[in-house]
Design a protein around this motif. Structure first.
Motif, short mmCIF file in Angstrom:
data_model
loop_
_atom_site.label_atom_id
_atom_site.label_comp_id
_atom_site.label_asym_id
_atom_site.label_seq_id
_atom_site.Cartn_x
_atom_site.Cartn_y
_atom_site.Cartn_z
N SER A 74 0.82 -1.22 0.00
CA SER A 74 0.00 0.00 0.00
C SER A 74 0.85 1.26 0.00
O SER A 74 0.39 2.33 -0.43
N GLU A 75 2.09 1.16 0.47
CA GLU A 75 2.96 2.34 0.53
C GLU A 75 3.20 2.94 -0.86
O GLU A 75 3.35 4.15 -1.00
N ARG A 76 3.22 2.10 -1.89
CA ARG A 76 3.46 2.62 -3.24
C ARG A 76 2.32 3.52 -3.69
O ARG A 76 2.54 4.57 -4.29
N ALA A 77 1.08 3.12 -3.38
CA ALA A 77 -0.07 3.93 -3.78
C ALA A 77 -0.19 5.19 -2.93
O ALA A 77 -0.82 6.17 -3.36
N GLN A 78 0.42 5.19 -1.73
CA GLN A 78 0.39 6.37 -0.88
C GLN A 78 1.47 7.38 -1.23
O GLN A 78 1.41 8.53 -0.80
N ASP A 79 2.45 6.96 -2.01
CA ASP A 79 3.57 7.83 -2.37
C ASP A 79 3.11 8.89 -3.37
O ASP A 79 2.59 8.56 -4.46
N VAL A 80 3.28 10.15 -3.02
CA VAL A 80 2.80 11.24 -3.89
C VAL A 80 3.56 11.29 -5.22
O VAL A 80 3.10 11.92 -6.17
N THR A 81 4.71 10.62 -5.30
CA THR A 81 5.47 10.61 -6.56
C THR A 81 5.07 9.45 -7.46
O THR A 81 5.58 9.36 -8.59
N GLU A 82 4.21 8.56 -6.99
CA GLU A 82 3.79 7.41 -7.80
C GLU A 82 2.93 7.90 -8.97
O GLU A 82 1.92 8.57 -8.79
N GLY A 87 -3.65 2.44 -10.11
CA GLY A 87 -3.19 1.12 -10.54
C GLY A 87 -2.53 0.36 -9.41
O GLY A 87 -2.76 -0.85 -9.23
N ARG A 88 -1.72 1.05 -8.62
CA ARG A 88 -1.08 0.41 -7.48
C ARG A 88 -2.12 0.01 -6.43
O ARG A 88 -2.02 -1.04 -5.80
N PHE A 89 -3.13 0.87 -6.25
CA PHE A 89 -4.19 0.57 -5.31
C PHE A 89 -4.98 -0.66 -5.77
O PHE A 89 -5.32 -1.54 -4.97
N ARG A 90 -5.26 -0.75 -7.06
CA ARG A 90 -5.97 -1.92 -7.60
C ARG A 90 -5.16 -3.20 -7.34
O ARG A 90 -5.71 -4.21 -6.90
N PHE A 92 -2.99 -3.71 -5.02
CA PHE A 92 -3.01 -3.96 -3.59
C PHE A 92 -4.29 -4.65 -3.15
O PHE A 92 -4.27 -5.64 -2.43
N MET A 93 -5.45 -4.15 -3.62
CA MET A 93 -6.72 -4.72 -3.19
C MET A 93 -6.91 -6.14 -3.73
O MET A 93 -7.42 -7.02 -3.03
N ILE A 94 -6.51 -6.36 -4.97
CA ILE A 94 -6.62 -7.72 -5.53
C ILE A 94 -5.72 -8.67 -4.76
O ILE A 94 -6.12 -9.80 -4.42
N TYR A 95 -4.50 -8.24 -4.46
CA TYR A 95 -3.56 -9.07 -3.71
C TYR A 95 -4.14 -9.42 -2.34
O TYR A 95 -4.06 -10.57 -1.90
N LEU A 96 -4.72 -8.44 -1.66
CA LEU A 96 -5.29 -8.69 -0.34
C LEU A 96 -6.35 -9.78 -0.40
O LEU A 96 -6.32 -10.74 0.39
N LEU A 97 -7.30 -9.64 -1.33
CA LEU A 97 -8.39 -10.62 -1.43
C LEU A 97 -7.86 -12.01 -1.81
O LEU A 97 -8.30 -13.02 -1.25
#
Length: 212
Positions: A74-82, A87-90, A92-97
């Motif tokens: 999740s840190e990648r999607a929180q990084d303001v430079t990403e 896409g990173r959030f997607r 992350f959520m798929i990986y979690l499930l």
């Protein structure tokens, strides 16, 4: 007395947490004792007290250990430079499930938290801990959404707080539903479609827009 090396101490700590995961899953958190955990781990109660203050401290450490891979992603999607936070959030959520389905340890952790952690009696303190964890997860999700808004991937009119609450409830709901009866859906294969449906709602649902 032989002084333990740092590696040996860490190995013992990991063994205690592995044992706690099995004991809590089998007996429930309220009905489990440090003696149960010590017996399962093959260590003394003293060894547990070397690493942890009490049973609740063991529980928190066990949950925190399970969160590490998700926090890292999740840190990648929180990084303001990403450049592609949505896409990173997607991912992350798929990986979690999918991990809840594919990783027996992750499945046990979620079953413990959703089904076997009674928030009563001596466990009342864990209720506040659970609230704090939910708040932390919501704060991380809000940062991801704001990054996506800044990149034009989510609408500027998105009510971030409302969107976080809505999506949090969707993810929690589908996990609880699947853990209750895994036959109701093929969560591992359906995870991408479920996440894409949630993202579509964030982009287009008028009910998730700022008032006025």
């Amino acid at each position: 007395m032989v002084r333990r090396t740092k590696a040996e101490a860490m190995e013992t700590r990991a063994r205690i947490l592995d044992a706690a995961e099995r004991v809590f899953h089998h007996r429930g958190v309220l009905s489990s004792s440090l003696n149960d955990i010590a017996t399962e781990a093959g260590v003394t109660r003293g060894a547990i007290y070397w690493h942890f203050k009490n049973k609740h401290d063991v529980f928190i450490a066990m949950v925190d250990r399970g969160r590490l891979p998700f926090d890292t992603m999740s840190e990648r999607a929180q990084d303001v430079t990403e450049p592609d936070p949505l896409g990173r959030f997607r991912e992350f959520m798929i990986y979690l499930l999918q991990q809840v389905v594919r990783d027996p340890s992750q499945r046990r952790l979620f079953e413990i938290m959703f089904q076997k952690c009674e928030f009563s009696g001596e466990n009342l303190d864990l209720l506040e801990r659970q609230r704090e964890s939910c708040r932390e997860a919501s704060s991380r999700m809000a940062r991801m959404f704001r990054n996506a808004v800044a990149r034009g991937q989510l609408p500027a009119t998105l009510d971030v707080d409302k969107g976080v609450t809505w999506l949090h409830s969707q993810i929690t709901g589908v996990l609880m539903y699947w853990l209750l009866d895994p036959q109701v859906l093929d969560l591992a294969n359906d995870a991408p479609a479920f996440v894409d449906t949630c993202l579509f709602a964030l982009k287009h649902a008028q009910s998730l827009r700022l008032a006025g």
